[in-house]
Structures are given as structure tokens and as C-alpha cells.
Design a protein around this motif. Sequence first.
Motif, PDB file in Angstrom:
ATOM      1  N   GLU A   1       0.819  -1.210   0.000  1.00  0.00           N
ATOM      2  CA  GLU A   1       0.000   0.000   0.000  1.00  0.00           C
ATOM      3  C   GLU A   1       0.857   1.266   0.000  1.00  0.00           C
ATOM      4  O   GLU A   1       0.396   2.349  -0.405  1.00  0.00           O
ATOM      5  CB  GLU A   1      -0.922   0.009   1.231  1.00  0.00           C
ATOM      6  CG  GLU A   1      -1.963  -1.089   1.252  1.00  0.00           C
ATOM      7  CD  GLU A   1      -2.974  -0.931   0.127  1.00  0.00           C
ATOM      8  OE1 GLU A   1      -3.347   0.220  -0.171  1.00  0.00           O
ATOM      9  OE2 GLU A   1      -3.374  -1.951  -0.466  1.00  0.00           O
ATOM     10  N   TYR A   2       2.083   1.163   0.484  1.00  0.00           N
ATOM     11  CA  TYR A   2       2.921   2.348   0.642  1.00  0.00           C
ATOM     12  C   TYR A   2       4.221   2.264  -0.160  1.00  0.00           C
ATOM     13  O   TYR A   2       5.008   3.206  -0.154  1.00  0.00           O
ATOM     14  CB  TYR A   2       3.276   2.553   2.126  1.00  0.00           C
ATOM     15  CG  TYR A   2       2.078   2.845   2.988  1.00  0.00           C
ATOM     16  CD1 TYR A   2       1.717   4.153   3.290  1.00  0.00           C
ATOM     17  CD2 TYR A   2       1.284   1.810   3.491  1.00  0.00           C
ATOM     18  CE1 TYR A   2       0.609   4.434   4.069  1.00  0.00           C
ATOM     19  CE2 TYR A   2       0.177   2.084   4.275  1.00  0.00           C
ATOM     20  CZ  TYR A   2      -0.157   3.392   4.563  1.00  0.00           C
ATOM     21  OH  TYR A   2      -1.265   3.661   5.347  1.00  0.00           O
ATOM     22  N   TRP A   3       4.451   1.162  -0.845  1.00  0.00           N
ATOM     23  CA  TRP A   3       5.749   0.904  -1.451  1.00  0.00           C
ATOM     24  C   TRP A   3       5.661   0.955  -2.980  1.00  0.00           C
ATOM     25  O   TRP A   3       4.851   0.287  -3.592  1.00  0.00           O
ATOM     26  CB  TRP A   3       6.235  -0.482  -1.033  1.00  0.00           C
ATOM     27  CG  TRP A   3       7.735  -0.592  -0.945  1.00  0.00           C
ATOM     28  CD1 TRP A   3       8.614  -0.783  -1.980  1.00  0.00           C
ATOM     29  CD2 TRP A   3       8.523  -0.516   0.234  1.00  0.00           C
ATOM     30  NE1 TRP A   3       9.908  -0.835  -1.500  1.00  0.00           N
ATOM     31  CE2 TRP A   3       9.881  -0.678  -0.140  1.00  0.00           C
ATOM     32  CE3 TRP A   3       8.225  -0.340   1.579  1.00  0.00           C
ATOM     33  CZ2 TRP A   3      10.941  -0.666   0.782  1.00  0.00           C
ATOM     34  CZ3 TRP A   3       9.267  -0.317   2.492  1.00  0.00           C
ATOM     35  CH2 TRP A   3      10.599  -0.474   2.096  1.00  0.00           C
ATOM     36  N   ASP A   4       6.507   1.766  -3.562  1.00  0.00           N
ATOM     37  CA  ASP A   4       6.600   1.815  -5.019  1.00  0.00           C
ATOM     38  C   ASP A   4       8.060   2.070  -5.389  1.00  0.00           C
ATOM     39  O   ASP A   4       8.510   3.207  -5.530  1.00  0.00           O
ATOM     40  CB  ASP A   4       5.704   2.929  -5.592  1.00  0.00           C
ATOM     41  CG  ASP A   4       5.531   2.802  -7.109  1.00  0.00           C
ATOM     42  OD1 ASP A   4       6.483   2.330  -7.765  1.00  0.00           O
ATOM     43  OD2 ASP A   4       4.467   3.175  -7.615  1.00  0.00           O
ATOM     44  N   GLU A   5       8.807   0.984  -5.538  1.00  0.00           N
ATOM     45  CA  GLU A   5      10.237   1.095  -5.821  1.00  0.00           C
ATOM     46  C   GLU A   5      10.480   1.770  -7.161  1.00  0.00           C
ATOM     47  O   GLU A   5      11.385   2.607  -7.301  1.00  0.00           O
ATOM     48  CB  GLU A   5      10.885  -0.291  -5.808  1.00  0.00           C
ATOM     49  CG  GLU A   5      12.379  -0.258  -6.083  1.00  0.00           C
ATOM     50  CD  GLU A   5      12.940  -1.646  -6.308  1.00  0.00           C
ATOM     51  OE1 GLU A   5      14.172  -1.759  -6.456  1.00  0.00           O
ATOM     52  OE2 GLU A   5      12.150  -2.619  -6.356  1.00  0.00           O
ATOM     53  N   ALA A   6       9.673   1.437  -8.150  1.00  0.00           N
ATOM     54  CA  ALA A   6       9.890   1.974  -9.489  1.00  0.00           C
ATOM     55  C   ALA A   6       9.669   3.485  -9.543  1.00  0.00           C
ATOM     56  O   ALA A   6      10.415   4.222 -10.210  1.00  0.00           O
ATOM     57  CB  ALA A   6       8.963   1.277 -10.483  1.00  0.00           C
ATOM     58  N   LEU A   7       8.649   3.974  -8.857  1.00  0.00           N
ATOM     59  CA  LEU A   7       8.301   5.392  -8.924  1.00  0.00           C
ATOM     60  C   LEU A   7       9.093   6.240  -7.940  1.00  0.00           C
ATOM     61  O   LEU A   7       9.609   7.310  -8.293  1.00  0.00           O
ATOM     62  CB  LEU A   7       6.803   5.565  -8.667  1.00  0.00           C
ATOM     63  CG  LEU A   7       6.245   6.995  -8.810  1.00  0.00           C
ATOM     64  CD1 LEU A   7       6.498   7.507 -10.240  1.00  0.00           C
ATOM     65  CD2 LEU A   7       4.762   7.022  -8.480  1.00  0.00           C
ATOM     66  N   PHE A   8       9.223   5.775  -6.700  1.00  0.00           N
ATOM     67  CA  PHE A   8       9.852   6.589  -5.656  1.00  0.00           C
ATOM     68  C   PHE A   8      11.232   6.093  -5.225  1.00  0.00           C
ATOM     69  O   PHE A   8      12.001   6.834  -4.614  1.00  0.00           O
ATOM     70  CB  PHE A   8       8.946   6.644  -4.420  1.00  0.00           C
ATOM     71  CG  PHE A   8       7.611   7.269  -4.675  1.00  0.00           C
ATOM     72  CD1 PHE A   8       7.521   8.615  -4.981  1.00  0.00           C
ATOM     73  CD2 PHE A   8       6.456   6.518  -4.622  1.00  0.00           C
ATOM     74  CE1 PHE A   8       6.287   9.205  -5.221  1.00  0.00           C
ATOM     75  CE2 PHE A   8       5.216   7.096  -4.858  1.00  0.00           C
ATOM     76  CZ  PHE A   8       5.125   8.432  -5.153  1.00  0.00           C
ATOM     77  N   GLY A   9      11.524   4.819  -5.497  1.00  0.00           N
ATOM     78  CA  GLY A   9      12.763   4.244  -5.003  1.00  0.00           C
ATOM     79  C   GLY A   9      12.556   3.603  -3.636  1.00  0.00           C
ATOM     80  O   GLY A   9      11.571   3.885  -2.934  1.00  0.00           O
ATOM     81  N   SER A  10      13.470   2.752  -3.256  1.00  0.00           N
ATOM     82  CA  SER A  10      13.324   1.987  -2.012  1.00  0.00           C
ATOM     83  C   SER A  10      13.427   2.869  -0.773  1.00  0.00           C
ATOM     84  O   SER A  10      12.674   2.698   0.193  1.00  0.00           O
ATOM     85  CB  SER A  10      14.393   0.889  -1.949  1.00  0.00           C
ATOM     86  OG  SER A  10      14.297   0.028  -3.053  1.00  0.00           O
ATOM     87  N   MET A  11      14.348   3.821  -0.763  1.00  0.00           N
ATOM     88  CA  MET A  11      14.564   4.632   0.435  1.00  0.00           C
ATOM     89  C   MET A  11      13.372   5.528   0.727  1.00  0.00           C
ATOM     90  O   MET A  11      12.914   5.624   1.873  1.00  0.00           O
ATOM     91  CB  MET A  11      15.839   5.450   0.282  1.00  0.00           C
ATOM     92  CG  MET A  11      17.102   4.598   0.210  1.00  0.00           C
ATOM     93  SD  MET A  11      18.587   5.561  -0.141  1.00  0.00           S
ATOM     94  CE  MET A  11      18.726   6.541   1.357  1.00  0.00           C
ATOM     95  N   THR A  12      12.842   6.184  -0.308  1.00  0.00           N
ATOM     96  CA  THR A  12      11.663   7.028  -0.108  1.00  0.00           C
ATOM     97  C   THR A  12      10.451   6.182   0.267  1.00  0.00           C
ATOM     98  O   THR A  12       9.640   6.574   1.127  1.00  0.00           O
ATOM     99  CB  THR A  12      11.376   7.855  -1.362  1.00  0.00           C
ATOM    100  OG1 THR A  12      12.495   8.705  -1.629  1.00  0.00           O
ATOM    101  CG2 THR A  12      10.125   8.704  -1.189  1.00  0.00           C
ATOM    102  N   SER A  13      10.311   5.009  -0.364  1.00  0.00           N
ATOM    103  CA  SER A  13       9.204   4.116  -0.024  1.00  0.00           C
ATOM    104  C   SER A  13       9.281   3.698   1.446  1.00  0.00           C
ATOM    105  O   SER A  13       8.264   3.664   2.153  1.00  0.00           O
ATOM    106  CB  SER A  13       9.235   2.875  -0.923  1.00  0.00           C
ATOM    107  OG  SER A  13       8.968   3.205  -2.269  1.00  0.00           O
ATOM    108  N   CYS A  14      10.480   3.394   1.892  1.00  0.00           N
ATOM    109  CA  CYS A  14      10.667   2.997   3.290  1.00  0.00           C
ATOM    110  C   CYS A  14      10.291   4.138   4.231  1.00  0.00           C
ATOM    111  O   CYS A  14       9.593   3.936   5.224  1.00  0.00           O
ATOM    112  CB  CYS A  14      12.117   2.570   3.503  1.00  0.00           C
ATOM    113  SG  CYS A  14      12.490   2.027   5.183  1.00  0.00           S
TER     114      CYS A  14
END
Length: 441
Positions: free
Chosen positions: A205-218
Motif C-alpha cells: 500500500e505504501y511501497w513503489d520502488e519503481a516510482l519513488f525508489g526503495s529509500m523514499t518508499s521505506c
Amino acid sequence: MEFQEAFRVADAAVVAKTEKHLTDVEFAILEGAWQGLSYEDIAQTKNYSLNYIRGDVGNKLWKKLSDALGEEVGKKNFRMALERRSHSSLPSGNYQQPSGIEQELPYRPLPLGSKLYIPRPPVEESCDREVLKPGSLVRIKAPWKMGKTSLLKRILANAEQQSYKTVNFSLRQLETAVFTDLDKFLRQFCANIAVNLQLQPELDEYWDEALFGSMTSCTNYIQGYLLANIDSPLVLGLDEVERLFEYPEIAIDFFALLRRWHEEANNLSIWQKLRLVVVHSTEPYVKLNNNQSPFNVGLPVKLLELSLEQMQILARHHELNWLDNSSAERLRAMVGGHPYLVQLAIYSLRRGELKLDKLLEEAPTQAGIYNDHLRGMLALLQEKPKLADAFVKLMKNDGSVSLEPQLSYQLESLGLIQIEGNKAKLLCQLYQLYFREYFQV
């Protein structure tokens, strides 16, 4: 069945069969196997060599348990064997149920309320005060088996008394495969925190590696889901973070996140809920940007060795009749004030296994109480030639010497040396006496 009960059953069966207790390294293998860890992960978690854990000790342990339990026991089925034994009467023989003090084994973190936990003022008070501050960060540094985890447990327990949420998470819990990919690592990190808070992970629900990247998603996940769904401050204890030093690409990004979360408390009130306690055994030897490192901000805490007075207090709690400082001084001359080495000696003296004279005489030999500990260290050094060479260089110089930083930090994390300024020296006489024979110094 909890692990501590399972270990008590295993130890009772072995004592009844052999009249000897299970050792600290055998405890480590059983605990790791109980958690479903591989031999490789157990070795990394406990700072032993893989060959020592799997071949030298592991095979002998399962043979010992098989003989004690009267059935074939291995890494995959020992839990069921101990469950069966726990429902039957303990074996007869010379085994006696240990007292409450003796049950508190010196090679595991001390439970809350234990009389054997020796406070080291003003450490506990400073940590307890700091985690009450919005957005605070406490970083605890000490070598292996100095009492860091026992201290962390008490910091979190005190925070719970303030009605704070707490999570105690060791990076040693994660499998080796997780450290190959930043996104995989951060997702498992977040999921573990959520489960500890009794929340459904809800990562997608909060994670989008492709759009925001892993660090921002975290960061979005921690802020928008975890912190948003709790109504009190959260004290997040991160134990054994030095494991990340072996994976620089992940370490640099993860530590930058910790620093960012700490600083966000100055900008957003929701981040004031998060209080970080970072525990590590050595200085980071990965290259971190000073403005992105969590190791140069917050409250630094360094655990020191036990003083003579603290050793006397520990001896009294074990009901030893040390009327003056002479016994503590003799023990300290051999092992310094290292809490684990001191506790193991006092624990053995309390059980009446031997007298202090004999203990000190045998300490640096294969007949001594430190044999398993020393053999494990030796095996680890033999598997890492550069580390062994640095250690030998130190032994050949009676005074302090300068070592390559990464090797120096690794030896310090094992508790083999002390670092004073830019110089390193052996921790105690025990190591000098034992290792000089094997390295022909």
C-alpha cells in the motif's frame, strides 16, 4: 515451548549423562537452530567460524544430545525430541536442579530483574532520560559480550513503563540473502517492525520502488503507516548493526535513512514519536558521509569494563565469600573486567566446580573454563589470515601498536583488543597466554 525451557531440558539431560553442562557455544548453536538459522547465519551471528560451528562443535553436540536423550537427534528434529522429554520426568542421576542464580547462564543476555545485572552508572540513567526526548537517538558501542543487549532490554523496558511502544530488532535475525538487495532488505526491515507492533505489514500500500525508489518508499511507510497508526512514542532498538558494515552498498543507504529520520523530528512532529537506540560492537569502517551518518549525532554511550567494586558486587550476588579485593584483583589480572569472562569465572566458582587458584592456572589452557571461547576465537582467526596477521603483530609488540583501521575495528568488535586513540593493545593476559602458543610468538 520456549527456547529457555528447551535449553534447560537439554542441559539437564546432558548433565545427567555426562555430569557436565552444555557450553556457551553449544548454547549458541541450539539457540540458532531453534530459530531456524543455518550454520552460516549462526556463525555470523555469534562471531564464530563456520567450520568451528558446523564441524568441530555442531556434530559433537548432536551426538551428545542423542546419547543423553536416548534417540537420534539432529538439527532438524531436536525440537520435537526436547518437547517429548519435557513431558516426561527428567532423567535420574547426579543432576540437581540449579538455583535461580545458576539458571542465569553467563552466555546469554540477563533477564529483567536479574540480580546479576551490574549497572554501570551513569549509563542506564543517561539512556533512559534520552529516549524520553522527541526524535532522540542513542548509540551504544561496546565489543562482543560486553552487555549491550542486556542494557538495550532495560532501556526498552523502562520506555514501556512510560507507556511507549518498543521494538527490539537485531540485524542478526535477517538471513544472509537479504543483504544482496537494498529493496529486499528495507522491506523485510519494515515488515519486522510492523509485526512487532502487532500491525499487518501492508507494505504494498505504501511501497513503489519503481516510482519513488526503495529509500523514499521505506520513509513513507514508516511515517505514513507505522508512526501514523500508533498513539504513543516508539523506541526502536536496533541491535548488532555492525552486521551491515560487511555490506557497504546497503549500509550507506540504510544509515543515511536513520540519520534522516532523526533529523526529520526538527521538521515534522510525527517523526518526534520515533526514538532510535543503535547498538554496535565497533566503529563503522564503511565510508559514510558525515552529514548522512547516525554515528556522529545523538547520545554516544560506551560500555566500559567492570571495575573491582562491580566485580565484588557480582561475586556477592553469587554468594561467594570474597572478603577483600584480592580475589577480584587476581581474576582481573587474568581477564580484565570483561563482563562475560568475569561472569563465566564467577559462575563456575559459584557452582563449586573448582577453586580460584585452579581456575586461573587452567584459564589459558584447553582444560580451562574458557576453552570453547578461545577455540572459537582461534578458528575465526585461522579462517581470516589478514586478521590473524594483525593480531600476531600486536602480540609481538608488548606495547600498543597501530593497525589498519578495518582490521583493528574487527578485532575490537570480537573483544580481543582495546583501541586507545590510534593505538591497539590486547584486551587481557588470557589472550596473550593462550594465543602465543598457537601463533608461536
